[in-house]
Design an enzyme around this catalytic site. Structure first.
Site, PDB file in Angstrom:
ATOM      1  N   LYS A  53       5.894  -3.748  -4.606  1.00  0.00           N
ATOM      2  CA  LYS A  53       6.874  -3.781  -3.513  1.00  0.00           C
ATOM      3  C   LYS A  53       6.868  -5.137  -2.823  1.00  0.00           C
ATOM      4  O   LYS A  53       7.936  -5.687  -2.475  1.00  0.00           O
ATOM      5  CB  LYS A  53       6.574  -2.664  -2.510  1.00  0.00           C
ATOM      6  N   GLN A  97       2.123   4.389   2.467  1.00  0.00           N
ATOM      7  CA  GLN A  97       2.005   4.741   1.057  1.00  0.00           C
ATOM      8  C   GLN A  97       1.304   6.090   0.886  1.00  0.00           C
ATOM      9  O   GLN A  97       0.242   6.331   1.457  1.00  0.00           O
ATOM     10  CB  GLN A  97       1.227   3.647   0.314  1.00  0.00           C
ATOM     11  N   ASP A 120      11.305   4.982   3.704  1.00  0.00           N
ATOM     12  CA  ASP A 120      11.164   5.978   2.643  1.00  0.00           C
ATOM     13  C   ASP A 120      12.095   7.176   2.811  1.00  0.00           C
ATOM     14  O   ASP A 120      12.226   7.995   1.911  1.00  0.00           O
ATOM     15  CB  ASP A 120       9.720   6.484   2.585  1.00  0.00           C
TER      16      ASP A 120
END
Length: 285
Positions: A53, A97, A120
């Site tokens: 990322k 994460q 997200d």
């Protein structure tokens, strides 16, 4: 006839191409897109994914902030970190994460992310807006799957889609997204999961199968209608080897199929960048 490969690397490059102009427009008014990641512990697959990322951000000129916390961090310490990111004007969006260590309450952590900065798309507000048919930030993997199919001219209107998996990161939001009354969507969706002993009875009726169960090889060739579209969205690591929910023999039956590597993954990361750019655009009005 061999299945057409749904090349996620090619599709992700198309998405990034469109983002470059938007990033340049923001730069022209003095805004540098800022994306942060929070990684708790040293889970190797998570660490590799976070690294990718940050590499994607560097490629497009997005400023990224890498926050690493000890695996034994307390919930209060983690929430304090999130609050600091919520108030940091340099950070337009960020992610925590997953998965988190077992002692941390994942739902509480996701709810602590400010909804406008939820890159997200997993905050209850953003999931709720999707359920209402008014999505603002869509979870990256579902959005990536839909965009991948669109770029390959796979129209889902009126098609029967079977989604295997009901998790909050893929299965549930994907099912909601696919049923939206929008061009290219409008699908009839059946959600099943790995606990159903007769999965093939459902998948053999499907025009499109999207496997997101995290169960290697759960979809086999005998479970697929000839010519169907098959997307492997669930993955599992066996050591450093990435295993797909879709068995290799499915390629001999399917009309379209994602590869084991380079299918959904690149598109997930591309849509994450898209959400980050959108957050920056919203911040300037």
């Amino acid at each position: 006839m061999a299945a057409t490969i749904l090349d996620g690397n090619w599709a992700a490059a198309k998405v990034k191409e469109g983002l470059r102009a938007r990033i340049a427009a923001l730069s022209a008014v003095g805004v540098t897109v800022g994306l942060a990641t929070v990684l708790v512990g040293e889970d190797p697959p998570s660490a590799r994914y976070v690294a990718m990322k940050h590499a994607d951000c560097a490629e497009l000129g997005i400023t990224s902030f890498d926050h690493r916390l000890d695996a034994n961090v307390t919930i209060d310490e983690l929430l304090a970190k999130l609050e600091s990111l919520n108030s940091d004007p340099r950070v337009h969006s960020y992610l925590v994460q997953l998965p988190l260590p077992s002692h941390l309450d994942q739902e509480r952590v996701l709810a602590a992310v400010a909804p406008p900065k939820d890159v997200d798309g997993l905050h209850p507000v953003n999931l709720g807006l999707l359920a209402l048919g008014e999505p603002q930030v869509v979870a990256c993997t579902p959005a990536g799957i839909v965009e991948l199919l669109r770029l390959y001219d796979v129209d889902l209107t009126g098609k029967h889609v079977v989604v295997i998996g009901r998790g909050v990161t893929i299965g549930r939001p994907l099912a909601l997204l696919l049923t939206l009354n929008r061009p290219g969507l409008n699908a009839a969706v059946t959600v099943v999961h790995s606990k159903i002993p007769t999965l093939g009875d459902y998948t053999r009726q499907a025009d499109v199968i999207i496997a997101a169960a995290g169960s290697p090889g759960i979809v086999t060739a005998d479970m697929v209608l000839p010519g169907a579209v098959v997307v492997g969205a669930g993955t599992t690591f066996e050591g450093r080897t990435l295993l797909s929910d879709v068995a290799d023999d499915v390629a001999s039956v399917a009309g379209y199929i994602t590869p084991r590597i380079g299918g959904v993954g690149p598109m997930t990361r591309a849509m994450l960048l898209g959400n980050a750019v959108r957050a920056a655009e919203v911040s300037v009005g």
